[in-house]
Scaffold this motif. Structure first.
Motif, PDB file in Angstrom:
ATOM      1  N   ALA A 301     -38.403 -50.671  16.786  1.00 27.03           N
ATOM      2  CA  ALA A 301     -38.668 -50.910  15.369  1.00 27.03           C
ATOM      3  C   ALA A 301     -39.994 -51.641  15.249  1.00 27.03           C
ATOM      4  N   TYR A 302     -40.543 -51.639  14.042  1.00 26.66           N
ATOM      5  CA  TYR A 302     -41.818 -52.298  13.808  1.00 26.66           C
ATOM      6  C   TYR A 302     -41.661 -53.365  12.740  1.00 26.66           C
ATOM      7  N   ILE A 303     -42.469 -54.411  12.858  1.00 22.50           N
ATOM      8  CA  ILE A 303     -42.413 -55.513  11.902  1.00 22.50           C
ATOM      9  C   ILE A 303     -42.655 -54.976  10.493  1.00 22.50           C
ATOM     10  N   GLY A 304     -41.742 -55.324   9.570  1.00 20.12           N
ATOM     11  CA  GLY A 304     -41.887 -54.927   8.181  1.00 20.12           C
ATOM     12  C   GLY A 304     -41.421 -53.523   7.870  1.00 20.12           C
ATOM     13  N   GLU A 305     -40.936 -52.798   8.854  1.00 19.18           N
ATOM     14  CA  GLU A 305     -40.500 -51.426   8.630  1.00 19.18           C
ATOM     15  C   GLU A 305     -39.027 -51.253   8.988  1.00 19.18           C
ATOM     16  N   ASP A 306     -38.445 -50.150   8.481  1.00 18.42           N
ATOM     17  CA  ASP A 306     -37.036 -49.856   8.711  1.00 18.42           C
ATOM     18  C   ASP A 306     -36.867 -48.745   9.735  1.00 18.42           C
ATOM     19  N   THR A 307     -35.784 -48.843  10.518  1.00 15.38           N
ATOM     20  CA  THR A 307     -35.398 -47.814  11.483  1.00 15.38           C
ATOM     21  C   THR A 307     -33.900 -47.556  11.320  1.00 15.38           C
ATOM     22  N   GLN A 308     -33.513 -46.298  11.215  1.00 13.35           N
ATOM     23  CA  GLN A 308     -32.114 -45.956  10.998  1.00 13.35           C
ATOM     24  C   GLN A 308     -31.398 -45.687  12.322  1.00 13.35           C
ATOM     25  N   ASP A 325     -27.494 -59.760  16.704  1.00 10.27           N
ATOM     26  CA  ASP A 325     -27.316 -61.081  17.321  1.00 10.27           C
ATOM     27  C   ASP A 325     -28.534 -61.964  17.159  1.00 10.27           C
ATOM     28  N   LYS A 326     -29.621 -61.428  16.553  1.00 15.71           N
ATOM     29  CA  LYS A 326     -30.836 -62.225  16.372  1.00 15.71           C
ATOM     30  C   LYS A 326     -31.548 -61.739  15.109  1.00 15.71           C
ATOM     31  N   GLU A 327     -31.068 -62.238  13.971  1.00 19.76           N
ATOM     32  CA  GLU A 327     -31.622 -61.783  12.698  1.00 19.76           C
ATOM     33  C   GLU A 327     -33.040 -62.288  12.469  1.00 19.76           C
ATOM     34  N   SER A 328     -33.498 -63.257  13.253  1.00 20.17           N
ATOM     35  CA  SER A 328     -34.888 -63.696  13.156  1.00 20.17           C
ATOM     36  C   SER A 328     -35.841 -62.632  13.704  1.00 20.17           C
ATOM     37  N   VAL A 329     -35.289 -61.688  14.471  1.00 21.92           N
ATOM     38  CA  VAL A 329     -36.091 -60.591  15.030  1.00 21.92           C
ATOM     39  C   VAL A 329     -35.829 -59.284  14.285  1.00 21.92           C
ATOM     40  N   ALA A 330     -34.547 -58.960  14.069  1.00 20.24           N
ATOM     41  CA  ALA A 330     -34.190 -57.707  13.383  1.00 20.24           C
ATOM     42  C   ALA A 330     -32.888 -57.898  12.629  1.00 20.24           C
ATOM     43  N   THR A 331     -32.837 -57.393  11.408  1.00 18.44           N
ATOM     44  CA  THR A 331     -31.605 -57.387  10.634  1.00 18.44           C
ATOM     45  C   THR A 331     -31.081 -55.960  10.572  1.00 18.44           C
ATOM     46  N   VAL A 332     -29.810 -55.813  10.217  1.00 20.39           N
ATOM     47  CA  VAL A 332     -29.222 -54.486  10.072  1.00 20.39           C
ATOM     48  C   VAL A 332     -28.245 -54.538   8.900  1.00 20.39           C
ATOM     49  N   ASP A 333     -28.230 -53.474   8.068  1.00 20.40           N
ATOM     50  CA  ASP A 333     -27.318 -53.459   6.922  1.00 20.40           C
ATOM     51  C   ASP A 333     -26.067 -52.658   7.239  1.00 20.40           C
ATOM     52  N   GLU A 334     -25.199 -52.502   6.237  1.00 23.05           N
ATOM     53  CA  GLU A 334     -23.906 -51.850   6.451  1.00 23.05           C
ATOM     54  C   GLU A 334     -24.027 -50.356   6.730  1.00 23.05           C
ATOM     55  N   GLY A 336     -26.411 -49.215   8.866  1.00 19.73           N
ATOM     56  CA  GLY A 336     -27.071 -49.077  10.163  1.00 19.73           C
ATOM     57  C   GLY A 336     -28.584 -49.025  10.061  1.00 19.73           C
ATOM     58  N   LYS A 337     -29.131 -49.483   8.945  1.00 22.65           N
ATOM     59  CA  LYS A 337     -30.595 -49.495   8.789  1.00 22.65           C
ATOM     60  C   LYS A 337     -31.133 -50.814   9.334  1.00 22.65           C
ATOM     61  N   ILE A 338     -31.990 -50.710  10.356  1.00 22.04           N
ATOM     62  CA  ILE A 338     -32.594 -51.891  10.998  1.00 22.04           C
ATOM     63  C   ILE A 338     -33.906 -52.211  10.300  1.00 22.04           C
ATOM     64  N   HIS A 339     -34.144 -53.505  10.064  1.00 13.00           N
ATOM     65  CA  HIS A 339     -35.425 -53.948   9.514  1.00 13.00           C
ATOM     66  C   HIS A 339     -36.089 -54.891  10.504  1.00 13.00           C
ATOM     67  N   GLY A 340     -37.306 -54.554  10.940  1.00  7.82           N
ATOM     68  CA  GLY A 340     -38.038 -55.400  11.867  1.00  7.82           C
ATOM     69  C   GLY A 340     -38.567 -56.644  11.179  1.00  7.82           C
ATOM     70  N   VAL A 341     -38.274 -57.817  11.757  1.00  8.99           N
ATOM     71  CA  VAL A 341     -38.687 -59.079  11.165  1.00  8.99           C
ATOM     72  C   VAL A 341     -39.819 -59.723  11.955  1.00  8.99           C
ATOM     73  N   ALA A 342     -39.684 -59.778  13.275  1.00 12.99           N
ATOM     74  CA  ALA A 342     -40.683 -60.447  14.108  1.00 12.99           C
ATOM     75  C   ALA A 342     -40.672 -59.824  15.497  1.00 12.99           C
ATOM     76  N   GLU A 365     -41.821 -54.391  17.523  1.00 12.84           N
ATOM     77  CA  GLU A 365     -43.233 -54.512  17.889  1.00 12.84           C
ATOM     78  C   GLU A 365     -44.097 -54.481  16.630  1.00 12.84           C
ATOM     79  N   LYS A 366     -45.371 -54.761  16.820  1.00  9.47           N
ATOM     80  CA  LYS A 366     -46.348 -54.538  15.767  1.00  9.47           C
ATOM     81  C   LYS A 366     -46.825 -53.102  15.877  1.00  9.47           C
ATOM     82  N   LYS A 367     -46.826 -52.409  14.788  1.00 11.25           N
ATOM     83  CA  LYS A 367     -47.217 -51.005  14.807  1.00 11.25           C
ATOM     84  C   LYS A 367     -48.727 -50.890  15.050  1.00 11.25           C
TER      85      LYS A 367
END
Length: 520
Positions: A301-308, A325-334, A336-342, A365-367
């Protein structure tokens, strides 16, 4: 004045000699010369007691008895004092009758005045169990989603080639949040001792810190119960849950783990009452599977972008849940969409009732943007890595949070002048912003300043940082990657040379990024 009489020396000696010998009746005739005194001590060896068991039976099953005898040669001895070295294993009465109590060994000794003590070793074993059940048939739940993945957890194909697991299989790597639920049937309500075979190279002094146990939803106390260390995690020994009441019908034994636990193998059930006991194998489950790119072991995944996240199993995603397990790096919604944070890595655990959960690693990563030139710091083979630098090809040591490539190099061994040399090409001559990505390491106890602690050269020209350009000291394993802006530099069309000259110390390095000042 009264006169004092004195004895002559000879008379005094004679008087003393007669007194010490008891006079003429002390063993020599009156008037005979005294023979020199001789001290003689005679040591008489004591006979040793020989202890034997009736029928030479030295191995007993629990509650079995055997009569011991004490003899000197063929002579039976009476009045012997009998004693056991381990009454928790075997007791002995004063007739020499031994009663087996619990598994183990005990030395039974016989003592009698005038004799050297004799002894015999008695070994106590359990009877044949009423039933032996495999925990492989239990219903497994792993909080981290790792059931059935090779050495982490148990899977049918994971056989153990060493140790004493009954069928060379066991349940391994149990940790906080994991559960084992073993269901078995009994055709009678009986009392039985439940014994789990366990292995731990470290041992556990208080099992209540490791697991909670319930039988038919009633807690079994674990406080103070200990498991002595075994030779290794492959050598199993008995851990008793004590005598429990089984019901006629389905019985459910649930182990809920609170910390890293011993490996577990079988459950042995011992009862004096007659019953037929059989395991009820857990319902067959499929494992949730994630669709990955060919040869990939995780998602990107990339910072600021979503990955399904896309699942290949189950096809019906109703009831599927996701957790990071580490929402400071990546979050995920119900969904299964991942959002890159850091920059960094996170594990996404995916669960659904009736299926084995799974987890997938996401690397954020940074894109790479249009026109960016990225020079990976690890672009050396292990054999070519400059002296003083070490190359790591995974995220288990050093930079664990966010390195961009498949590896990185770290300079904690740098103790003299060291130079890193790179070459890269550019499609055109252009002014670009140089950014260095790196991290502190555990031996770096002072800030590292570019331009002071190392010299940067681009095409043989020294690059002077435009402002403060440093990696702050963070002397821990796994310090996060940071990006340090050096300033604007002139990149040539075609091949460019990029050199860093270090003097006696260096940070960990990830990559060097040449960023377009204006993006097309």
């Amino acid at each position: 004045m009264k006169k004092t009489k004195f004895l002559s020396v000879a008379a005094l000696a004679l008087a003393l000699g007669l007194a010490s010998c008891g006079g003429p009746t002390g063993g020599q005739e009156s008037g005979a010369e005294s023979a020199p005194a001789t001290a003689a001590t005679t040591s008489v060896a004591k006979p040793k007691i020989t202890v034997s068991a009736e029928g030479d039976k030295k191995t007993l099953v629990m509650e079995e008895t055997v009569q011991l005898s004490a003899k000197e040669g063929d002579k039976a001895l009476t009045g012997v004092e009998w004693k056991s070295s381990a009454e928790a294993v075997a007791t002995v009465d004063q007739t020499g009758k031994v009663t087996a109590v619990a598994p183990g060994t005990a030395s039974i000794s016989a003592s009698l005045e005038g004799y050297n003590k004799g002894s015999i070793t008695i070994t106590v074993t359990r009877p044949t169990p009423t039933a032996t059940l495999h925990f492989e048939d239990a219903d497994h739940f792993a909080a981290d989603g790792w059931w059935g993945t090779g050495d982490d957890g148990w899977s049918p194909e994971n056989t153990r080639s060493e140790g004493n697991a009954s069928d060379l299989k066991c349940i391994a790597h149990l940790d906080n949040g994991d559960k084992e639920t073993l269901t078995f049937t009994s055709n009678a309500a009986i009392s039985a001792e439940l014994v789990i075979m366990m292995a731990s190279s470290d041992g556990v002094t208080d099992m209540s810190t490791v697991m909670d146990v319930k039988l038919n939803n009633t807690a079994i106390a674990m406080t103070g119960k200990a498991l002595a260390a075994t030779g290794s995690n492959n050598e199993f020994k008995e851990f008793s849950l004590g005598t429990q009441n089984l019901i006629n019908g389905d019985n459910v034994l649930e182990l809920s783990f609170k910390a890293a636990a011993p490996y577990i193998d079988d459950l042995a059930i011992y009862s004096k009452q007659q019953a037929t006991i059989a395991v009820k194998a857990a319902p067959a489950k499929e494992r949730i599977e994630v669709q990955l790119e060919a040869e990939a072991t995780g998602l990107k995944a990339y910072i600021g972008e979503d990955t399904q996240i896309t699942l290949t199993k189950p096809t019906d995603t109703t009831g599927v849940s996701y957790a990071s397990d580490k929402e400071s790096v990546a979050t995920v919604d119900e969904t299964g969409k991942i959002h890159g944070v850091a920059l960094g890595t996170a594990n996404i655990t995916i669960t659904k009732a009736g299926m084995y959960s799974t987890r997938v690693e996401v690397t954020v990563e940074k894109k790479v943007i249009d026109g960016e030139i990225r020079v990976e710091a690890e672009d050396y083979t292990n054999e070519e890595t400059p002296a003083g630098f070490s190359k790591f090809t995974d995220r288990t040591t050093g930079i664990q949070n966010g390195h961009s490539g498949s590896a990185y190099i770290t300079g904690y061994n740098v103790s003299s002048a060291v130079t890193l040399n790179y070459a890269f090409t550019s499609p055109k001559a252009q002014e670009m912003t140089l950014i260095i990505a790196g991290a502190s390491h555990y031996q770096m106890n002072e800030d590292f300043v570019f331009g002071t602690d190392c010299t940067i050269k681009l095409n043989d020209q020294v690059v002077t940082p435009a402002g403060e350009a440093k990696i702050e000291s963070n002397p821990v394993m796994g310090a996060p990657t940071v990006e340090v802006t050096i300033g604007n530099v002139n990149v040539l069309q075609g091949e460019n040379t990029f050199v860093l000259e270090f003097a006696e110390r260096a940070p960990a390095l990830d990559c060097f990024r040449f960023m377009p000042i204006t993006q097309a």
